[in-house]
Structures are given as structure tokens and as C-alpha cells.
Design a protein around this motif. Structure first.
Motif, PDB file in Angstrom:
ATOM      1  N   LEU A  38      -1.017  12.817   1.715  1.00 22.39           N
ATOM      2  CA  LEU A  38      -1.412  14.229   1.849  1.00 22.39           C
ATOM      3  C   LEU A  38      -0.193  15.150   1.843  1.00 22.39           C
ATOM      4  O   LEU A  38      -0.210  16.206   1.195  1.00 22.39           O
ATOM      5  CB  LEU A  38      -2.226  14.417   3.143  1.00 22.39           C
ATOM      6  N   ARG A  39       0.854  14.748   2.537  1.00 25.55           N
ATOM      7  CA  ARG A  39       2.071  15.596   2.555  1.00 25.55           C
ATOM      8  C   ARG A  39       2.646  15.741   1.165  1.00 25.55           C
ATOM      9  O   ARG A  39       3.244  16.755   0.829  1.00 25.55           O
ATOM     10  CB  ARG A  39       3.122  14.992   3.486  1.00 25.55           C
ATOM     11  N   ALA A  40       2.448  14.673   0.349  1.00 27.89           N
ATOM     12  CA  ALA A  40       2.981  14.708  -1.021  1.00 27.89           C
ATOM     13  C   ALA A  40       2.046  15.484  -1.961  1.00 27.89           C
ATOM     14  O   ALA A  40       2.265  15.507  -3.174  1.00 27.89           O
ATOM     15  CB  ALA A  40       3.193  13.283  -1.531  1.00 27.89           C
ATOM     16  N   GLY A  41       0.973  16.064  -1.410  1.00 31.77           N
ATOM     17  CA  GLY A  41       0.093  16.898  -2.236  1.00 31.77           C
ATOM     18  C   GLY A  41      -1.027  16.128  -2.914  1.00 31.77           C
ATOM     19  O   GLY A  41      -1.766  16.688  -3.734  1.00 31.77           O
ATOM     20  N   LYS A  42      -1.140  14.818  -2.590  1.00 30.72           N
ATOM     21  CA  LYS A  42      -2.248  14.061  -3.189  1.00 30.72           C
ATOM     22  C   LYS A  42      -3.539  14.360  -2.443  1.00 30.72           C
ATOM     23  O   LYS A  42      -3.506  14.810  -1.284  1.00 30.72           O
ATOM     24  CB  LYS A  42      -1.922  12.568  -3.135  1.00 30.72           C
ATOM     25  N   SER A  43      -4.658  14.136  -3.102  1.00 30.79           N
ATOM     26  CA  SER A  43      -5.943  14.305  -2.429  1.00 30.79           C
ATOM     27  C   SER A  43      -6.366  12.951  -1.869  1.00 30.79           C
ATOM     28  O   SER A  43      -6.073  11.909  -2.462  1.00 30.79           O
ATOM     29  CB  SER A  43      -6.996  14.824  -3.400  1.00 30.79           C
ATOM     30  N   VAL A  44      -7.045  12.997  -0.741  1.00 29.53           N
ATOM     31  CA  VAL A  44      -7.431  11.759  -0.056  1.00 29.53           C
ATOM     32  C   VAL A  44      -8.934  11.742   0.166  1.00 29.53           C
ATOM     33  O   VAL A  44      -9.526  12.734   0.582  1.00 29.53           O
ATOM     34  CB  VAL A  44      -6.679  11.636   1.293  1.00 29.53           C
ATOM     35  N   VAL A  45      -9.513  10.574  -0.129  1.00 27.57           N
ATOM     36  CA  VAL A  45     -10.916  10.307   0.214  1.00 27.57           C
ATOM     37  C   VAL A  45     -10.885   9.103   1.141  1.00 27.57           C
ATOM     38  O   VAL A  45     -10.290   8.076   0.809  1.00 27.57           O
ATOM     39  CB  VAL A  45     -11.741   9.982  -1.062  1.00 27.57           C
ATOM     40  N   THR A  46     -11.500   9.227   2.302  1.00 31.00           N
ATOM     41  CA  THR A  46     -11.479   8.095   3.231  1.00 31.00           C
ATOM     42  C   THR A  46     -12.833   7.894   3.899  1.00 31.00           C
ATOM     43  O   THR A  46     -13.584   8.855   4.096  1.00 31.00           O
ATOM     44  CB  THR A  46     -10.363   8.272   4.302  1.00 31.00           C
ATOM     45  N   ALA A  47     -13.108   6.626   4.245  1.00 29.48           N
ATOM     46  CA  ALA A  47     -14.335   6.276   4.980  1.00 29.48           C
ATOM     47  C   ALA A  47     -13.981   5.920   6.416  1.00 29.48           C
ATOM     48  O   ALA A  47     -14.815   5.409   7.160  1.00 29.48           O
ATOM     49  CB  ALA A  47     -15.008   5.077   4.304  1.00 29.48           C
ATOM     50  N   ASN A  48     -12.724   6.208   6.796  1.00 30.19           N
ATOM     51  CA  ASN A  48     -12.170   5.690   8.045  1.00 30.19           C
ATOM     52  C   ASN A  48     -12.496   6.594   9.249  1.00 30.19           C
ATOM     53  O   ASN A  48     -11.694   7.429   9.668  1.00 30.19           O
ATOM     54  CB  ASN A  48     -10.655   5.553   7.865  1.00 30.19           C
ATOM     55  N   LYS A  49     -13.692   6.404   9.811  1.00 28.27           N
ATOM     56  CA  LYS A  49     -14.097   7.257  10.943  1.00 28.27           C
ATOM     57  C   LYS A  49     -13.241   7.019  12.175  1.00 28.27           C
ATOM     58  O   LYS A  49     -13.010   7.947  12.957  1.00 28.27           O
ATOM     59  CB  LYS A  49     -15.573   7.070  11.272  1.00 28.27           C
ATOM     60  N   ALA A  79       0.828  -1.211   0.000  1.00 30.98           N
ATOM     61  CA  ALA A  79       0.000   0.000   0.000  1.00 30.98           C
ATOM     62  C   ALA A  79       0.862   1.261   0.000  1.00 30.98           C
ATOM     63  O   ALA A  79       0.589   2.214  -0.732  1.00 30.98           O
ATOM     64  CB  ALA A  79      -0.928  -0.010   1.211  1.00 30.98           C
ATOM     65  N   LEU A  80       1.919   1.270   0.814  1.00 27.11           N
ATOM     66  CA  LEU A  80       2.749   2.470   0.907  1.00 27.11           C
ATOM     67  C   LEU A  80       3.423   2.763  -0.434  1.00 27.11           C
ATOM     68  O   LEU A  80       3.475   3.911  -0.882  1.00 27.11           O
ATOM     69  CB  LEU A  80       3.789   2.307   2.025  1.00 27.11           C
ATOM     70  N   GLY A  81       3.904   1.695  -1.078  1.00 24.68           N
ATOM     71  CA  GLY A  81       4.547   1.857  -2.393  1.00 24.68           C
ATOM     72  C   GLY A  81       3.556   2.459  -3.386  1.00 24.68           C
ATOM     73  O   GLY A  81       3.907   3.346  -4.184  1.00 24.68           O
ATOM     74  N   LEU A  82       2.315   1.997  -3.329  1.00 21.62           N
ATOM     75  CA  LEU A  82       1.286   2.504  -4.247  1.00 21.62           C
ATOM     76  C   LEU A  82       0.999   3.980  -3.982  1.00 21.62           C
ATOM     77  O   LEU A  82       0.927   4.800  -4.911  1.00 21.62           O
ATOM     78  CB  LEU A  82       0.010   1.664  -4.057  1.00 21.62           C
ATOM     79  N   VAL A  83       0.878   4.317  -2.703  1.00 18.24           N
ATOM     80  CA  VAL A  83       0.591   5.708  -2.326  1.00 18.24           C
ATOM     81  C   VAL A  83       1.691   6.651  -2.805  1.00 18.24           C
ATOM     82  O   VAL A  83       1.431   7.788  -3.209  1.00 18.24           O
ATOM     83  CB  VAL A  83       0.426   5.781  -0.783  1.00 18.24           C
ATOM     84  N   LYS A  84       2.928   6.164  -2.776  1.00 22.65           N
ATOM     85  CA  LYS A  84       4.075   7.026  -3.113  1.00 22.65           C
ATOM     86  C   LYS A  84       4.271   7.212  -4.612  1.00 22.65           C
ATOM     87  O   LYS A  84       5.087   8.041  -5.020  1.00 22.65           O
ATOM     88  CB  LYS A  84       5.357   6.416  -2.528  1.00 22.65           C
ATOM     89  N   ARG A  85       3.557   6.431  -5.418  1.00 23.55           N
ATOM     90  CA  ARG A  85       3.808   6.513  -6.873  1.00 23.55           C
ATOM     91  C   ARG A  85       3.494   7.903  -7.425  1.00 23.55           C
ATOM     92  O   ARG A  85       2.485   8.508  -7.067  1.00 23.55           O
ATOM     93  CB  ARG A  85       2.979   5.451  -7.601  1.00 23.55           C
ATOM     94  N   ASP A  86       4.340   8.366  -8.335  1.00 25.14           N
ATOM     95  CA  ASP A  86       4.163   9.716  -8.901  1.00 25.14           C
ATOM     96  C   ASP A  86       2.924   9.833  -9.770  1.00 25.14           C
ATOM     97  O   ASP A  86       2.408  10.927  -9.972  1.00 25.14           O
ATOM     98  CB  ASP A  86       5.390  10.103  -9.756  1.00 25.14           C
TER      99      ASP A  86
END
Ligand code: NDP
Ligand code: HSE
Length: 439
Positions: A92-103, A62-69
Motif C-alpha cells: 500500500l505504501r508503494a501505491g499498489k492496490s490491495v484486496v484482502t480477505a484477512n478479517k 511473498a515480500l519479494g513478490l509484493v515489491k516487484r515493480d
């Protein structure tokens, strides 16, 4: 628009399905096609049925996927605190937008996510985290920003509403109803989060944060679940023309010095059958919002389940994708009010108390004296037979007293019940439930 999907279970599977089925419409609404860059899961070999997606997209990294350019938007539908927090902060720090259902994560450490979004300049959207398909957070964070919200009251956990509705309607047992809710995909990975009120408390924290422009975390929420609600409580509520619901209540108030505060609580409560929340059955959710200018607003719909939750997730995906294309971001977190959280003991509530007492002269006066000592005013008293649990017949030497109080500080009510338990004329305190919505 390239999307990394973290999680492909009940919700994630439906996100994939909807992205596939609605791809042309979504592209038209966003202004660009949306593609899945990768899907992070725990088990690569899990049978995922006929999911319309290339199997080569699955990864356990998952982390590798999140970091992809080549990833613009990260959608997280895994749940839990870690490793989800690490992935989302990284994104988020890398400027990506995040959508989460994680209450759970938002309520535990929403601050870390909001801070990371502010640092990176991307959007953080989480409509699906509270009340499933119901558009509720966007009205709170946008439409009602010109008003002053005074109270939010609702049923925000589908699993417990499903269980309580089944117990009330069919007399179903707790365990059997929970099993069905789990099979239907409503329950959390660990259903303790539902039945002990943790899930509703997390949602209450999110709602209170948005409604009162204040950071409220799960630790600030008074929480009681439904595991202690018995068939006798349900019957007792019915006898009073009421039903039992797990309520989330977030209200403005003031402390002794007159400073504005908020109180946020989750607990089972009796409400009259005439109350609009009483008819909210199955896994449906409903939330009342009271605002000074708008008055009362009610939001109702499916609060759990794969497809309803995926609907909310995709709504957020469209919003953040549009923002990215336009080179803008949504308004950031609004926590300027920074109100303090009032402890539960100071919250004003009412109690419904059932007691088995000795049926002899002076008992009622002794019981009433306990209430008076704690400055708690009694609204109604009903006496029946302890043996029958209702009026008439039964043992000669015991009686059942059912007392409903007026509003009083919760600490005073709890102390009253504590003292009643210690009286030798009180054989047992058979039920203690809060009462909401006057009857
Ligand atoms: P599921 O348990 O059905 O799915 C979880 C997914 O996450 C699975 O695909 C699982 O992989 C994957 N996963 C778990 N751990 C890891 C890991 N360490 N690395 C990568 N992937 C992992 O959960 P739901 O879909 O029900 O819920 C997801 C989120 O949505 C939670 O935050 C939940 O609270 C929230 N939510 C759920 C609702 C519902 O009705 N179900 C409603 C509203 C919000 P694998 O498939 O291999 O097991
Ligand atoms: N377990 C949650 C519920 C899922 O039952 O409401 C929706 O958030």
C-alpha cells in the motif's frame, strides 16, 4: 493489470481457477487483461491438483513478490497478522492496490492498512473478509452512506452456524460437526478462531467500523464462542420454540451523559423459530442492517468456502483494477464519528436461565428475590422436574425452573446469575443463554 496472489489454499486456489475461467469476461469488464505475476505460498512442493496455472509462478518469497515493480494489485488470502501486515503495508505504501480477505488483520490493525493506503494512494478493498460471498461491505461503505445505521445484527461465521444447525437438526455432536465443517473448507486454519468467536468478533469489528464511521478493533468487541453450548441448551431452546445461533450485534446507544456510543458483541443467543435468522442453516450467513431512513435490510448468502469467498475477492479485483485504469481511487476510510465503545455490562440484553432447585415452599420467592435485588424483571417462569428436564414426573425433592427475563443491563443479569449460584436452594445453574428477538 498485473496481480500478485499471496496464498493459494482454499480461497486462493478458487481465485486462480476463476481468473482462468473468466479471463475474457474479466478483461472486458476491467478494460484490460489481468495476469498473475506470481503466487506466494508456504510450501512449493504441495500438491495443488489440476490448478490451471504455470508452476513457475509459485514462490515462497511473498515480500519479494509484493515489491516487484510490475505488480499493480496485491491479493492477500493467507490470513493471520504477521507476516501479512508487513506485506500489505509495504504494498500500500508503494501505491499498489490491495484486496484482502484477512478479517483477523483488519480487526486487529485495520488502522495500519488504511493509513498505508492513504499514504500510497492505492485502494484497500476487503469485501470477502465478512460474510463470504455476500455483498455487504460495499452497501455499508457506499449505498448506505446517505443514511444513519442504528444496528447491525447477524450470523457471520459459517463454521459455527454449520455446527449449531447440525446439533439442532440431527443431534450431531460438536466435535463431529466441527470436523465436517473443516473438511468442507469453512473453518479457519486454527478452528479455535471459529468456535471461540474470534472470527465473528473480527467481522463484528469490521462491520461496526463501517456502519458507525468509527475505528472499532477486535479488542473492543465482547466475545463468547459456542464451546459451552450443550445438547441440553439446544433441547431447552427447542422446548421454548427457539433455536441457538452465534450472533454478532453492533448497536448505537448512549452513555449515562447522553453521549452517543456503540456496543459490539458476539455471543450465542436463543432466538425464536419465527425470527428470520432462525432459518439460516448450514454455513450460510445472514445480516440485518437497520437504518433510520432505509428501515430493515437483510443480506443472505454463503458465508464461507473457497468459491463463494473467491467471488467476493474477484469483485474487489475488478473494482480496484478499474480504478487504477481510470487513475482514481475509492473513497478513503470514514472514521470521523469516533464514537466511544460502551462496555458489555451496559448493553441491554435478556437472559434465559435454567436452574435445578429444591422443590419446597418459599424457593420460588427466594429466587425471585434475587432478581428483584438486581432490578431485573422476570418475563416468564416455568417449573418442571429436574430429573426429566421438562414438566411432570421426576424426583420428589428437586425441580427445574426456567426463567426468561425482560431486558436489563448485562452486568445486572450476570450479577443475578452469580448470586443464584451461591444459594443453597439452587442445586445448579444448568444453562444461561442470552435471548434476542422477542418471543
Ligand atoms: P488456507 O489455509 O486454505 O490457505 C492459506 C494459504 O496461504 C496457503 O496457500 C498457504 O501456503 C499460504 N501461506 C501460509 N503461510 C504463508 C507464508 N508465510 N508465506 C506464503 N504463503 C503462506 O486458508 P484459506 O484459503 O481458507 O483462507 C485464506 C484467508 O481467507 C484467511 O484470511 C481467511 O480468514 C480468509 N477467509 C477464508 C474463508 C474460507 O471460507 N476459507 C472465507 C472468508 C475469508 P501452502 O498452500 O503452501 O500451505
Ligand atoms: N471460518 C470462517 C467461517 C470463514 O466459518 O465463517 C469465512 O469467513
Amino acid at each position: 493489470m498485473r496481480l500478485a496472489l499471496l496464498g493459494c489454499g482454499t480461497v486462493g486456489g478458487e481465485v486462480v481457477r476463476l481468473l482462468h475461467e473468466q479471463s475474457a469476461d474479466l478483461a472486458a469488464r476491467i478494460g484490460a487483461p489481468i495476469e498473475i505475476a506470481g503466487i506466494a505460498v508456504r510450501r512449493l512442493n504441495r500438491d495443488r491438483g489440476d490448478l490451471p496455472v504455470d508452476p513457475a509462478l509459485f514462490t515462497t518469497d511473498a515480500l519479494g513478490l509484493v515489491k516487484r515493480d510490475d505488480v499493480d494489485v496485491v491479493v492477500e488470502v493467507v490470513g493471520g497478522i504477521e507476516p501479512a501486515r508487513g506485506w500489505l503495508v509495504e504494498a500500500l505504501r508503494a501505491g499498489k492496490s490491495v484486496v484482502t480477505a484477512n478479517k483477523a488483520l483488519l480487526a486487529e490493525d485495520g488502522a495500519a492498512l488504511h493509513d498505508a493506503a492513504a499514504e500510497g494512494g492505492g485502494d484497500l478493498y476487503y469485501e470477502a473478509s465478512v460474510a463470504g460471498a455476500i455483498p455487504l461491505l460495499r452497501p455499508l461503505r457506499e449505498s448506505l452512506h446517505g443514511d444513519r445505521i442504528t444496528q447491525v445484527t447477524g450470523i457471520v461465521n459459517g463454521t459455527t452456524n454449520f455446527i449449531l444447525s447440525a446439533m439442532d437438526a440431527t443431534g450431531a455432536g460438536f466435535a463431529e460437526a466441527l470436523e465436517e465443517a473443516t473438511e468442507l473448507g469453512y473453518a479457519e486454519a486454527d478452528p479455535t478462531a471459529d468456535v471461540e468467536g474470534f472470527d465473528a468478533a473480527a467481522k463484528a469489528a469490521i462491520l461496526a467500523s463501517l456502519a458507525f464511521h468509527t475505528r472499532v478493533s477486535a479488542a473492543d468487541v465482547h466475545r463468547e464462542g459456542i464451546t459451552e453450548v450443550t445438547a441440553a441448551d439446544v433441547a431447552s431452546a427447542k422446548a421454548m420454540g427457539c433455536t441457538i445461533k452465534l450472533l454478532c450485534i453492533a448497536a448505537r446507544g448512549a452513555d449515562a451523559a447522553g453521549r452517543e456510543t456503540v456496543n459490539v458483541r458476539v455471543h450465542p443467543a436463543m432466538i425464536p423459530l419465527t425470527h428470520p435468522l432462525a432459518s439460516v442453516g448450514d454455513a450460510f450467513n445472514a445480516v440485518f442492517v437497520e437504518a433510520e431512513a432505509a428501515g430493515q435490510l437483510m443480506f443472505y448468502g454463503r458465508g464461507a468456502g473457497g468459491a463463494p469467498t473467491a467471488s467476493a475477492v474477484l469483485g474487489d479485483v475488478v473494482a480496484v483494477a478499474r480504478n487504477r485504469l481510470a487513475g482514481v481511487r475509492a473513497a478513503s476510510e470514514s472514521a470521523y464519528a469516533d464514537l466511544s465503545v460502551r462496555p458489555m455490562g451496559e448493553a441491554l440484553t435478556r437472559y434465559h436461565i435454567s436452574l435445578d432447585v429444591a422443590d419446597r415452599p418459599g424457593v420460588l420467592a427466594a429466587v425471585a428475590g434475587v432478581f428483584a435485588r438486581h432490578d431485573v424483571s422476570i418475563a416468564t417462569v416455568r417449573q418442571g422436574s429436574a430429573a426429566a428436564g421438562t414438566s411432570g414426573g421426576g424426583r420428589d425433592d428437586d425441580a427445574e425452573l426456567v426463567i426468561v427475563t425482560h431486558v436489563a443491563p448485562d452486568a445486572a443479569l450476570a450479577a443475578t446469575v452469580g448470586e443464584l449460584r451461591g444459594l443453597d436452594i439452587v442445586r445448579s445453574v444448568t444453562s444461561v443463554l442470552r435471548v434476542e428477538g422477542g418471543f
